[in-house]
Design a protein around this motif. Structure first.
Motif, short mmCIF file in Angstrom:
data_model
loop_
_atom_site.label_atom_id
_atom_site.label_comp_id
_atom_site.label_asym_id
_atom_site.label_seq_id
_atom_site.Cartn_x
_atom_site.Cartn_y
_atom_site.Cartn_z
N PRO A 10 0.79 -1.24 0.00
CA PRO A 10 0.00 0.00 0.00
C PRO A 10 0.82 1.29 0.00
O PRO A 10 0.43 2.27 -0.60
N GLY A 11 1.99 1.32 0.64
CA GLY A 11 2.76 2.56 0.75
C GLY A 11 3.65 2.90 -0.42
O GLY A 11 4.24 3.97 -0.45
N VAL A 12 3.75 2.04 -1.40
CA VAL A 12 4.66 2.30 -2.53
C VAL A 12 4.07 3.40 -3.41
O VAL A 12 2.86 3.50 -3.57
N ASP A 13 4.94 4.24 -3.94
CA ASP A 13 4.49 5.28 -4.86
C ASP A 13 5.16 5.08 -6.22
O ASP A 13 6.08 4.26 -6.36
N ALA A 14 4.72 5.82 -7.20
CA ALA A 14 5.20 5.65 -8.57
C ALA A 14 6.71 5.92 -8.68
O ALA A 14 7.42 5.19 -9.37
N ALA A 15 7.19 6.94 -7.99
CA ALA A 15 8.62 7.28 -8.06
C ALA A 15 9.48 6.17 -7.47
O ALA A 15 10.54 5.83 -8.02
N THR A 16 9.04 5.58 -6.37
CA THR A 16 9.79 4.49 -5.73
C THR A 16 9.85 3.27 -6.65
O THR A 16 10.91 2.66 -6.82
N LEU A 17 8.71 2.92 -7.24
CA LEU A 17 8.68 1.77 -8.15
C LEU A 17 9.54 2.03 -9.37
O LEU A 17 10.31 1.17 -9.79
N ARG A 18 9.45 3.20 -9.92
CA ARG A 18 10.25 3.55 -11.10
C ARG A 18 11.74 3.46 -10.79
O ARG A 18 12.52 2.90 -11.57
N ALA A 19 12.16 3.99 -9.64
CA ALA A 19 13.57 3.93 -9.24
C ALA A 19 14.03 2.49 -9.01
O ALA A 19 15.14 2.12 -9.38
N ALA A 20 13.16 1.65 -8.44
CA ALA A 20 13.51 0.25 -8.18
C ALA A 20 13.64 -0.54 -9.48
O ALA A 20 14.42 -1.50 -9.55
N LEU A 21 12.92 -0.15 -10.51
CA LEU A 21 12.97 -0.86 -11.79
C LEU A 21 14.06 -0.34 -12.71
O LEU A 21 14.38 -0.97 -13.72
N LYS A 22 14.67 0.79 -12.37
CA LYS A 22 15.69 1.40 -13.22
C LYS A 22 16.84 0.46 -13.60
O LYS A 22 17.28 0.46 -14.74
N PRO A 23 17.34 -0.39 -12.68
CA PRO A 23 18.42 -1.31 -13.08
C PRO A 23 18.01 -2.37 -14.10
O PRO A 23 18.85 -2.97 -14.76
N VAL A 27 12.12 2.64 -17.99
CA VAL A 27 10.70 2.83 -17.70
C VAL A 27 10.28 4.23 -18.13
O VAL A 27 10.83 5.22 -17.66
N ARG A 28 9.32 4.30 -19.04
CA ARG A 28 8.80 5.59 -19.50
C ARG A 28 7.87 6.21 -18.48
O ARG A 28 7.92 7.40 -18.24
N ALA A 29 6.98 5.38 -17.91
CA ALA A 29 5.97 5.91 -16.99
C ALA A 29 5.46 4.79 -16.09
O ALA A 29 5.49 3.61 -16.45
N VAL A 30 5.00 5.19 -14.91
CA VAL A 30 4.35 4.27 -13.97
C VAL A 30 3.02 4.91 -13.56
O VAL A 30 2.99 6.06 -13.12
N GLU A 31 1.94 4.18 -13.75
CA GLU A 31 0.61 4.66 -13.36
C GLU A 31 0.07 3.73 -12.28
O GLU A 31 -0.27 2.58 -12.56
N LEU A 32 0.04 4.22 -11.04
CA LEU A 32 -0.49 3.41 -9.94
C LEU A 32 -2.01 3.44 -9.94
O LEU A 32 -2.62 4.47 -10.22
N VAL A 33 -2.61 2.30 -9.62
CA VAL A 33 -4.07 2.20 -9.54
C VAL A 33 -4.42 1.70 -8.13
O VAL A 33 -4.05 0.60 -7.76
#
Length: 88
Positions: A10-23, A27-33
């Motif tokens: 629940p606490g994850v945000d788009a910026a955190t997910l994007r940074a974690a996937l960078k390696p 990633v062009r965009a992350v849209e949280l739902v």
């Protein structure tokens, strides 16, 4: 190419997910739902790569812990714009 990512906490945000996937991917965009069940959010992740590369990435990352989450990855079914409907 957009892929569906489930298993987010629940606490994850788009910026955190994007940074974690960078390696792993560009990633062009992350849209949280969060609608529906805010305790189990999911995301559309737009990856700057072709279909084969994305399929390989999904196979490699599915079920791994990233950003403190046990992620499940899905490539949605795709039909080209010129695909004819199935005959009845």
């Amino acid at each position: 190419m957009k892929v569906l990512v489930r298993g987010l906490r629940p606490g994850v945000d788009a910026a955190t997910l994007r940074a974690a996937l960078k390696p792993y991917a560009d990633v062009r965009a992350v849209e949280l739902v969060r609608e529906g069940d805010p305790k189990h959010p999911w995301a559309w992740v737009d990856i700057a790569a072709g279909a084969l590369t994305v399929w390989k990435l999904v196979a490699r990352l599915d079920g791994r812990y990233i950003a403190g989450c046990h992620l499940r990855w899905y490539v949605p079914a795709y039909r080209g714009r010129n695909a004819a409907p199935a005959a009845a």
